[in-house]
Design a protein around this motif. Structure first.
Motif, PDB file in Angstrom:
ATOM      1  N   ASN A   1      -9.006  -3.392  -7.185  1.00 44.23           N
ATOM      2  CA  ASN A   1      -8.510  -3.301  -5.817  1.00 44.23           C
ATOM      3  C   ASN A   1      -9.080  -4.492  -5.051  1.00 44.23           C
ATOM      4  OD1 ASN A   1      -8.218  -2.838  -3.104  1.00 44.23           O
ATOM      5  ND2 ASN A   1      -8.968  -0.734  -3.146  1.00 44.23           N
ATOM      6  N   ARG A   2      -8.214  -5.452  -4.740  1.00 47.27           N
ATOM      7  CA  ARG A   2      -8.711  -6.675  -4.084  1.00 47.27           C
ATOM      8  C   ARG A   2      -8.793  -6.554  -2.576  1.00 47.27           C
ATOM      9  NH1 ARG A   2      -5.178 -10.862  -7.947  1.00 47.27           N
ATOM     10  NH2 ARG A   2      -6.086 -10.070  -9.854  1.00 47.27           N
ATOM     11  N   MET A   3      -8.351  -5.398  -2.039  1.00 46.71           N
ATOM     12  CA  MET A   3      -8.246  -5.239  -0.588  1.00 46.71           C
ATOM     13  C   MET A   3      -9.382  -4.410  -0.014  1.00 46.71           C
ATOM     14  SD  MET A   3      -5.337  -6.767  -0.141  1.00 46.71           S
ATOM     15  CE  MET A   3      -5.003  -6.281   1.557  1.00 46.71           C
ATOM     16  N   SER A   4      -9.785  -3.352  -0.717  1.00 45.54           N
ATOM     17  CA  SER A   4     -10.804  -2.459  -0.157  1.00 45.54           C
ATOM     18  C   SER A   4     -11.625  -1.920  -1.320  1.00 45.54           C
ATOM     19  CB  SER A   4     -10.156  -1.340   0.657  1.00 45.54           C
ATOM     20  OG  SER A   4      -9.248  -0.602  -0.120  1.00 45.54           O
ATOM     21  N   GLY A   5     -12.443  -0.903  -1.088  1.00 40.90           N
ATOM     22  CA  GLY A   5     -13.413  -0.495  -2.092  1.00 40.90           C
ATOM     23  C   GLY A   5     -12.844   0.219  -3.312  1.00 40.90           C
ATOM     24  N   ALA A   6     -12.025   1.254  -3.068  1.00 42.21           N
ATOM     25  CA  ALA A   6     -11.678   2.186  -4.145  1.00 42.21           C
ATOM     26  C   ALA A   6     -10.697   1.573  -5.133  1.00 42.21           C
ATOM     27  CB  ALA A   6     -11.080   3.446  -3.538  1.00 42.21           C
ATOM     28  N   PRO A   7     -11.053   1.541  -6.434  1.00 41.98           N
ATOM     29  CA  PRO A   7     -10.142   0.989  -7.433  1.00 41.98           C
ATOM     30  C   PRO A   7      -8.991   1.935  -7.761  1.00 41.98           C
ATOM     31  CG  PRO A   7     -12.149   1.803  -8.480  1.00 41.98           C
ATOM     32  CD  PRO A   7     -12.330   1.994  -7.002  1.00 41.98           C
ATOM     33  N   GLY A   8      -7.909   1.377  -8.353  1.00 39.59           N
ATOM     34  CA  GLY A   8      -6.895   2.195  -8.995  1.00 39.59           C
ATOM     35  C   GLY A   8      -7.392   2.621 -10.369  1.00 39.59           C
ATOM     36  N   ILE A   9      -6.605   3.452 -11.029  1.00 37.76           N
ATOM     37  CA  ILE A   9      -7.062   4.081 -12.275  1.00 37.76           C
ATOM     38  C   ILE A   9      -5.951   4.010 -13.315  1.00 37.76           C
ATOM     39  CG2 ILE A   9      -7.822   6.263 -13.307  1.00 37.76           C
ATOM     40  CD1 ILE A   9      -8.767   7.005 -10.375  1.00 37.76           C
ATOM     41  N   HIS A  10      -6.337   3.681 -14.543  1.00 37.29           N
ATOM     42  CA  HIS A  10      -5.384   3.612 -15.652  1.00 37.29           C
ATOM     43  C   HIS A  10      -5.850   4.557 -16.744  1.00 37.29           C
ATOM     44  CE1 HIS A  10      -3.934   1.139 -19.356  1.00 37.29           C
ATOM     45  NE2 HIS A  10      -3.172   2.188 -19.147  1.00 37.29           N
ATOM     46  N   ILE A  11      -4.985   5.480 -17.133  1.00 33.56           N
ATOM     47  CA  ILE A  11      -5.318   6.355 -18.263  1.00 33.56           C
ATOM     48  C   ILE A  11      -4.051   6.646 -19.051  1.00 33.56           C
ATOM     49  CG2 ILE A  11      -5.249   8.423 -16.770  1.00 33.56           C
ATOM     50  CD1 ILE A  11      -7.418   9.575 -18.793  1.00 33.56           C
ATOM     51  N   GLY A  12      -4.103   6.382 -20.355  1.00 32.66           N
ATOM     52  CA  GLY A  12      -2.910   6.573 -21.191  1.00 32.66           C
ATOM     53  C   GLY A  12      -1.800   5.696 -20.658  1.00 32.66           C
ATOM     54  N   ASN A  13      -0.624   6.270 -20.416  1.00 31.07           N
ATOM     55  CA  ASN A  13       0.469   5.476 -19.847  1.00 31.07           C
ATOM     56  C   ASN A  13       0.609   5.675 -18.334  1.00 31.07           C
ATOM     57  OD1 ASN A  13       1.522   8.046 -19.910  1.00 31.07           O
ATOM     58  ND2 ASN A  13       3.576   7.415 -20.586  1.00 31.07           N
ATOM     59  N   ILE A  14      -0.454   6.155 -17.703  1.00 31.55           N
ATOM     60  CA  ILE A  14      -0.418   6.483 -16.266  1.00 31.55           C
ATOM     61  C   ILE A  14      -1.222   5.457 -15.463  1.00 31.55           C
ATOM     62  CG2 ILE A  14      -0.871   8.247 -14.521  1.00 31.55           C
ATOM     63  CD1 ILE A  14      -0.829  10.332 -16.712  1.00 31.55           C
ATOM     64  N   PHE A  15      -0.625   5.003 -14.364  1.00 25.84           N
ATOM     65  CA  PHE A  15      -1.258   4.050 -13.459  1.00 25.84           C
ATOM     66  C   PHE A  15      -1.335   4.690 -12.080  1.00 25.84           C
ATOM     67  CE2 PHE A  15       0.419   1.833 -17.017  1.00 25.84           C
ATOM     68  CZ  PHE A  15      -0.515   0.855 -17.300  1.00 25.84           C
ATOM     69  N   ILE A  16      -2.548   4.941 -11.623  1.00 25.42           N
ATOM     70  CA  ILE A  16      -2.779   5.685 -10.379  1.00 25.42           C
ATOM     71  C   ILE A  16      -3.110   4.678  -9.286  1.00 25.42           C
ATOM     72  CG2 ILE A  16      -4.196   7.458  -9.290  1.00 25.42           C
ATOM     73  CD1 ILE A  16      -4.841   8.512 -12.149  1.00 25.42           C
ATOM     74  N   MET A  17      -2.205   4.569  -8.306  1.00 24.09           N
ATOM     75  CA  MET A  17      -2.315   3.518  -7.300  1.00 24.09           C
ATOM     76  C   MET A  17      -2.569   4.138  -5.920  1.00 24.09           C
ATOM     77  SD  MET A  17      -1.232   1.174  -9.529  1.00 24.09           S
ATOM     78  CE  MET A  17      -0.584  -0.288  -8.748  1.00 24.09           C
TER      79      MET A  17
END
Lengths: 252, 252
Positions: B134-150
């Motif tokens: 996350n280049r904008m703020s603190g909390a990152p996104g999450i990748h698990i299996g084929n899922i991308f949590i934005m």
């Protein structure tokens, strides 16, 4: 207080143009806001491509588990307008030309080159359907069972919603109020959660933003009980102020 | 020519604020456009409320039938941010604090009042997940299996998409070109349908509009084969001109 019946609706947005990112959808927000006023909650939206099996699947699941189902898009005169056929298939009924729709289209196109086979396509409805008045252009919307088939062009849909206003049974409208603070929501998370827990029947949404290099958040309190909303806003404001934050009473 | 593998993605938009009509979604269009460039087609979107069972249902159906599943919303620090727990439940795994996310948040909040329990919530991930920068703020996104949590906030999601660019396997990007005419689409419906039938592998969308009191339409030709798009545009332009219409080569 008697327990309240909650009326729900779902929306199927039909359109490759939304899924390709070409067109920014406007119908979700406009239909959601209109439904709120009718005392009906929009509880699910699906955006599906112009493909019959995708439309049939979404329509059949969502009409069964909601009081109302709305669709937008795919009711024009061209080959990619397949909504009427897909919904007739979902319902297991045929497709007929609605006599009143034929008359409307003949009148509308009388001064615009006359009726043609392509234009007559817009008079096709699932058997047993009635019409929803279109005050903007020729082709009407369609009502069958608990399904309301609306245009894709947002200002045409707006006119159709206008004709439906007051005709659908609903419950008490959901009321919402918001307040805002220049604060990182992570600073006041526990305070928000406490306010929601201590006010039965309200939901609090926290919506952070970054503007002018500063972090802020609006807090939206929703309930079908206006007194509960007011009480929660009062307590939440007091708690935020006690924690040293300036509260903007209408949000930021 | 070998038959082509089509890569698909679905998107689950998590948020009461979209379903209430308070917030106009921007993520569908931005993720759709980004996926097109990666050679991946967005084939279904669902908007669901901040309720665990609704998220679990949508995630489990859509991750099974698509190459990729994206979600937006519900990964902040407050009580209404339940995406991580819902997806962990959908996958049947636990929730853990990701050490790298803890480090990122400790660094980010070091100059912003320090880490707290609420802020640590944003380091929680389904067990086995990796992070999306996350280049904008603190909390990152999450990748698990084929899922991308934005994220739900569109400019934060934009930064996360940027970090993912080029990392997902896809096919040939879908190419689209549009032309436009000041014409009622009902006048040229048969001509459009004929053009689509005679060009294998292309889809033509017809998008009517009303502006300045006049009726017009843009016609979008899409295919993963750029030569097929060009050939179809050429034929369609000739057919429209032969029917007496002025064609705007980039649409209106």
């Amino acid at each position: 207080m008697e327990s309240e019946r909650i009326w729900t609706a779902a929306l199927v947005v039909i359109g490759d143009e939304i899924l390709s990112g070409r067109t920014q959808d406007k119908n979700v927000a406009q239909i959601a806001q209109w439904l709120n006023v009718q005392g009906i909650r929009l509880v699910e939206v699906r955006v599906v491509p112009d493909r019959q099996e995708a439309i049939v699947e979404a329509v059949n699941i969502l009409r069964a588990r909601n009081d109302y189902l709305f669709t937008t898009g795919g009711i024009g005169p061209t080959h990619d307008d397949i909504t009427v056929d897909a919904i007739a298939t979902a319902l297991g009924v045929g497709v007929v030309h609605h006599p009143k729709a034929v008359a409307v289209l003949e009148r509308y196109y009388g001064s615009r080159g006359g009726i043609t086979d392509a234009r007559l396509r817009m008079a096709r409805v699932p058997e047993g359907a009635s019409l929803i008045e279109n005050r903007m252009s020729g082709a009407p919307g369609i009502h069958i069972g608990n399904i309301f088939i609306m245009a894709g062009v947002p200002n045409i849909t707006a006119g159709m919603l206008d004709s439906l206003t007051g005709t659908l049974e609903g419950g008490r409208p959901v009321v919402s109020r918001q307040i805002g603070c220049w604060v990182a929501e992570s600073e006041i998370a526990e305070l928000l959660s406490h306010a929601e827990r201590t006010h039965a029947g309200v939901a609090i949404g926290s919506y952070p933003f970054f503007r002018e290099g500063r972090t802020g958040a609006n807090f939206v309190v929703r309930s079908s009980d206006p007194a509960a909303v007011d009480a929660c806003i009062t307590d939440l404001t007091a708690a935020l102020e006690a924690a040293g934050h300036t509260v903007f009473p209408d949000g930021i």
